[in-house]
Design a protein around this motif. Structure first.
Motif, PDB file in Angstrom:
ATOM      1  N   THR A 203       0.810  -1.226   0.000  1.00 34.93           N
ATOM      2  CA  THR A 203       0.000   0.000   0.000  1.00 34.93           C
ATOM      3  C   THR A 203       0.838   1.268   0.000  1.00 34.93           C
ATOM      4  O   THR A 203       0.535   2.223  -0.707  1.00 34.93           O
ATOM      5  CB  THR A 203      -0.950  -0.022   1.219  1.00 34.93           C
ATOM      6  OG1 THR A 203      -1.973  -0.971   0.957  1.00 34.93           O
ATOM      7  CG2 THR A 203      -1.572   1.334   1.480  1.00 34.93           C
ATOM      8  N   LEU A 204       1.906   1.301   0.794  1.00 38.22           N
ATOM      9  CA  LEU A 204       2.679   2.540   0.922  1.00 38.22           C
ATOM     10  C   LEU A 204       3.645   2.737  -0.240  1.00 38.22           C
ATOM     11  O   LEU A 204       3.797   3.840  -0.757  1.00 38.22           O
ATOM     12  CB  LEU A 204       3.438   2.558   2.256  1.00 38.22           C
ATOM     13  CG  LEU A 204       2.544   2.550   3.508  1.00 38.22           C
ATOM     14  CD1 LEU A 204       3.393   2.596   4.760  1.00 38.22           C
ATOM     15  CD2 LEU A 204       1.554   3.703   3.493  1.00 38.22           C
ATOM     16  N   ASP A 205       4.309   1.657  -0.658  1.00 37.66           N
ATOM     17  CA  ASP A 205       5.334   1.795  -1.706  1.00 37.66           C
ATOM     18  C   ASP A 205       4.744   2.154  -3.064  1.00 37.66           C
ATOM     19  O   ASP A 205       5.337   2.897  -3.827  1.00 37.66           O
ATOM     20  CB  ASP A 205       6.155   0.503  -1.823  1.00 37.66           C
ATOM     21  CG  ASP A 205       7.254   0.440  -0.756  1.00 37.66           C
ATOM     22  OD1 ASP A 205       7.333   1.406   0.027  1.00 37.66           O
ATOM     23  OD2 ASP A 205       7.998  -0.549  -0.714  1.00 37.66           O
ATOM     24  N   ALA A 206       3.582   1.600  -3.380  1.00 40.91           N
ATOM     25  CA  ALA A 206       2.965   1.891  -4.682  1.00 40.91           C
ATOM     26  C   ALA A 206       1.486   2.186  -4.476  1.00 40.91           C
ATOM     27  O   ALA A 206       0.732   1.311  -4.057  1.00 40.91           O
ATOM     28  CB  ALA A 206       3.144   0.705  -5.626  1.00 40.91           C
ATOM     29  N   ASP A 207       1.089   3.423  -4.746  1.00 38.18           N
ATOM     30  CA  ASP A 207      -0.299   3.821  -4.525  1.00 38.18           C
ATOM     31  C   ASP A 207      -1.245   2.972  -5.378  1.00 38.18           C
ATOM     32  O   ASP A 207      -0.945   2.633  -6.520  1.00 38.18           O
ATOM     33  CB  ASP A 207      -0.461   5.303  -4.881  1.00 38.18           C
ATOM     34  CG  ASP A 207      -1.831   5.833  -4.497  1.00 38.18           C
ATOM     35  OD1 ASP A 207      -2.494   5.192  -3.659  1.00 38.18           O
ATOM     36  OD2 ASP A 207      -2.221   6.890  -5.024  1.00 38.18           O
ATOM     37  N   TRP A 208      -2.383   2.629  -4.789  1.00 42.28           N
ATOM     38  CA  TRP A 208      -3.454   1.918  -5.487  1.00 42.28           C
ATOM     39  C   TRP A 208      -4.759   2.209  -4.775  1.00 42.28           C
ATOM     40  O   TRP A 208      -4.783   2.251  -3.546  1.00 42.28           O
ATOM     41  CB  TRP A 208      -3.198   0.397  -5.485  1.00 42.28           C
ATOM     42  CG  TRP A 208      -4.274  -0.356  -6.222  1.00 42.28           C
ATOM     43  CD1 TRP A 208      -4.315  -0.647  -7.551  1.00 42.28           C
ATOM     44  CD2 TRP A 208      -5.491  -0.878  -5.666  1.00 42.28           C
ATOM     45  NE1 TRP A 208      -5.474  -1.321  -7.863  1.00 42.28           N
ATOM     46  CE2 TRP A 208      -6.219  -1.469  -6.725  1.00 42.28           C
ATOM     47  CE3 TRP A 208      -6.054  -0.900  -4.384  1.00 42.28           C
ATOM     48  CZ2 TRP A 208      -7.458  -2.081  -6.533  1.00 42.28           C
ATOM     49  CZ3 TRP A 208      -7.295  -1.497  -4.191  1.00 42.28           C
ATOM     50  CH2 TRP A 208      -7.978  -2.079  -5.258  1.00 42.28           C
ATOM     51  N   PRO A 209      -5.854   2.441  -5.511  1.00 41.62           N
ATOM     52  CA  PRO A 209      -5.944   2.498  -6.967  1.00 41.62           C
ATOM     53  C   PRO A 209      -5.554   3.878  -7.505  1.00 41.62           C
ATOM     54  O   PRO A 209      -5.700   4.882  -6.827  1.00 41.62           O
ATOM     55  CB  PRO A 209      -7.422   2.217  -7.221  1.00 41.62           C
ATOM     56  CG  PRO A 209      -8.122   2.690  -5.979  1.00 41.62           C
ATOM     57  CD  PRO A 209      -7.166   2.524  -4.843  1.00 41.62           C
ATOM     58  N   THR A 210      -5.042   3.873  -8.734  1.00 41.29           N
ATOM     59  CA  THR A 210      -4.623   5.127  -9.366  1.00 41.29           C
ATOM     60  C   THR A 210      -5.479   5.447 -10.587  1.00 41.29           C
ATOM     61  O   THR A 210      -5.308   6.482 -11.214  1.00 41.29           O
ATOM     62  CB  THR A 210      -3.149   5.033  -9.798  1.00 41.29           C
ATOM     63  OG1 THR A 210      -2.975   3.855 -10.584  1.00 41.29           O
ATOM     64  CG2 THR A 210      -2.228   4.978  -8.594  1.00 41.29           C
ATOM     65  N   GLU A 211      -6.365   4.519 -10.950  1.00 42.71           N
ATOM     66  CA  GLU A 211      -7.309   4.772 -12.048  1.00 42.71           C
ATOM     67  C   GLU A 211      -8.715   4.808 -11.459  1.00 42.71           C
ATOM     68  O   GLU A 211      -8.970   4.255 -10.405  1.00 42.71           O
ATOM     69  CB  GLU A 211      -7.194   3.658 -13.102  1.00 42.71           C
ATOM     70  CG  GLU A 211      -5.832   3.654 -13.783  1.00 42.71           C
ATOM     71  CD  GLU A 211      -5.640   2.470 -14.713  1.00 42.71           C
ATOM     72  OE1 GLU A 211      -6.648   1.798 -15.006  1.00 42.71           O
ATOM     73  OE2 GLU A 211      -4.506   2.223 -15.117  1.00 42.71           O
ATOM     74  N   GLU A 212      -9.627   5.452 -12.157  1.00 43.14           N
ATOM     75  CA  GLU A 212     -10.989   5.651 -11.622  1.00 43.14           C
ATOM     76  C   GLU A 212     -11.625   4.328 -11.192  1.00 43.14           C
ATOM     77  O   GLU A 212     -11.508   3.338 -11.901  1.00 43.14           O
ATOM     78  CB  GLU A 212     -11.866   6.320 -12.688  1.00 43.14           C
ATOM     79  CG  GLU A 212     -11.475   7.755 -12.979  1.00 43.14           C
ATOM     80  CD  GLU A 212     -11.628   8.700 -11.795  1.00 43.14           C
ATOM     81  OE1 GLU A 212     -12.583   8.514 -11.015  1.00 43.14           O
ATOM     82  OE2 GLU A 212     -10.797   9.595 -11.636  1.00 43.14           O
TER      83      GLU A 212
END
Length: 535
Positions: free
Chosen positions: A283-292
């Motif tokens: 969760t912290l290293d790579a944001d998700w979700p980044t699309e609608e």
């Protein structure tokens, strides 16, 4: 049969199954076997019932359904149409010889082979992306099940026999709730290991009801848990919404085994595939979700407390953290989790997060983040929970409620740390404790020794320190001591003590022995007692 009777039978069968495995491995391991087998039986039962329905036949039990399915699959034309229909409806089809019903029949006839069950698992996993790697934690060839293939066969077969009498296709939410119950039992047995996959139900209820309050009738309600564990926090929304079928669940989980647990949990709770949006990642290293969609009506979180994270300077450019100018310490990711969740909250949403009390008062970078949140009116309520109510820690924790665009910057403090029932291993939040907190949250008024609404200026005067005792005084004065009464009690106690000593002395005098050495020791003991040496 009533729903409660169904539920009782189900719980009993699940618990009996657990008993078979309990002596062989700890709960954190055997949960994978039992929950995996329950899930496979659910998929198998559901498919048999659907097959009978598609064939426009009637079956009174699973054995009859199996016989109808077997016969249909011998006709090539019917078989092809049936498999296609099953795939369309369920995203999978199980071969007649590999259904749970067929395999358990092999167990009773002494012909069961683990490889057949393993093949059934593989076929499900390969049938759809939805089921990919879902059974990877069920190691059917583990030496813990037995030292030989024959013993491994026997152990798994015994578990399957315990589950055989259940028709899981018609259980509905009862099965999902039983599954939740089992996860809770495993958490209780696993102790510290359990924190990564389970939030106790009373805490889930408290957080969910606050987050959903006023939006019970909203269609398409969206909820996000970026540290979802087994998905219990997410699934609680279903209980408090009047538009259950329209809820969209978004969840992320780092631990793959726990992520698989959440996937099974969603399906067993009857959540439509289109409404599940689950992700396996950090969760912290790579944001998700980044699309609608990226923002949600509710954010519910119980992240790992004071975990380490990379905290690299590059995160200062990350939109989740950039407006605060500092990052959560590398040794304590608490505020990184909080800011991640808050970033994904809708302007009209409500967020509830459980964290250790340190986030309320620690200084430096955490102090600066807290100050900015307070200046923006983001922190709505701080609830102090009792100590020892979680499986993975005995420390007291706090639920922080956050909102966006609040016109007021005041903060409601609720000190519920003394409201609990003492359990054998843990303290328990009972229903009356939850109701009291929620009622206080809704009223948003001062309550002696329980709640206080602090103005922004009051918080500012306290240097943005949110430590609950600064705002809610729970100190109870000792009742004054009546010295006259105390003197009477001392006299009475001394009198009772004197009478007891006299009674004891009489008993000693009656003690005799024919053995001269023992009689000599008894004489010395009587002299010592009567002389006041023991008094």
């Amino acid at each position: 049969m009533s729903n409660s009777q169904n539920s009782k039978n189900l719980y009993q069968a699940l618990w009996n199954s657990a008993d078979i495995l309990r002596s062989k491995m700890d709960a954190n391991e055997y949960k994978n076997y039992l929950l995996g087998l329950v899930f496979y039986k659910y998929l198998s039962d559901k498919m048999l019932v659907l097959a009978v329905d598609l064939l426009e036949k009637t079956a009174n039990n699973l054995e009859e359904a199996q016989a109808i399915f077997n016969e249909a699959m011998t006709d090539e034309e019917i078989r092809n149409d049936l498999i296609e229909a099953l795939q369309d409806e369920n995203s999978y089809a199980i071969a007649p010889s590999l259904t749970f019903t067929a395999l358990v029949s092999d167990v009773f006839r002494g012909k069961f082979q683990l490889e057949d069950l393993a093949q059934g698992f593989r076929n499900i996993e390969q049938s759809s992306e939805l089921f990919e790697n879902l059974f990877e934690d069920v190691d059917l060839y583990s030496k813990k099940l037995g030292s030989t293939p024959q013993k491994q066969n026997q152990t798994v077969g015994n578990v399957m026999k315990e589950l055989a009498g259940l028709d899981l296709a018609h259980q509905g939410d009862v099965l999902g709730d039983a599954y939740e119950y089992l996860i809770g039992q495993f958490a209780s047995e696993s102790g510290k290991k359990a924190g990564e996959f389970y939030t106790p139900q009373p805490i889930s209820e408290l957080m969910t009801r606050i987050a959903v309050a006023g939006k019970e009738d909203q269609k398409g309600f969206s909820v996000y848990d970026p540290t979802m564990g087994s998905g219990s926090l997410l699934l609680n929304v279903k209980k408090y919404s009047n538009e259950k079928g329209t809820i969209n669940y978004f969840g992320q989980e780092l631990n793959t085994s726990t992520y698989n647990l959440a996937r099974m949990n969603m399906i067993l709770h009857g959540v439509d595939i289109a409404n599940q949006h689950l992700h396996n990642g950090d969760t912290l290293d790579a944001d998700w979700p980044t699309e609608e969609p990226t923002n949600f009506d509710a954010v519910l979180m119980n992240p790992p407390y004071s975990a380490k994270w990379s905290g690299e300077k590059g995160f200062l450019d990350d939109p989740r953290f950039s407006m605060y100018g500092v990052l959560a310490p590398k040794s304590k990711a608490d505020f990184a989790f909080l800011l991640h969740g808050f970033y994904h909250l809708k302007e009209t949403g409500v967020m509830a997060i459980v964290l250790p009390h340190g986030v309320l008062f620690r200084g430096n970078a955490e102090g600066k983040i807290r100050e900015i949140l307070l200046e923006n009116g983001a922190i709505d309520t701080v609830i102090g929970l009792p100590a020892n109510i979680f499986f993975n820690t005995s420390i007291p924790t706090t639920v922080i409620i956050l909102k966006k665009n609040r016109p007021m910057k005041d903060v409601l403090f609720i000190d519920a740390s003394n409201d609990f029932t003492k359990g054998k291993n843990q303290n328990i939040l009972e229903q009356q404790h939850i109701e009291k907190i929620i009622e206080t949250y809704k009223k948003r008024e001062n309550s002696d020794k329980f709640a206080h609404v602090a103005s922004f200026n009051e918080i500012k005067e306290n240097d943005f320190n949110l430590n609950i005792p600064r705002y809610v005084d729970t100190f109870e004065e000792e009742e004054p001591i009546d010295l006259g009464e105390l003197s009477k009690e001392i006299v009475t106690t001394n009198q009772e003590l004197h009478e007891a000593e006299q009674e004891l002395a009489k008993l000693f005098d009656e003690l005799v022995s024919t053995d001269q050495d023992i009689e000599k020791e008894l004489m010395q003991f009587r002299q010592l007692f009567n002389g006041g040496g023991l008094a």
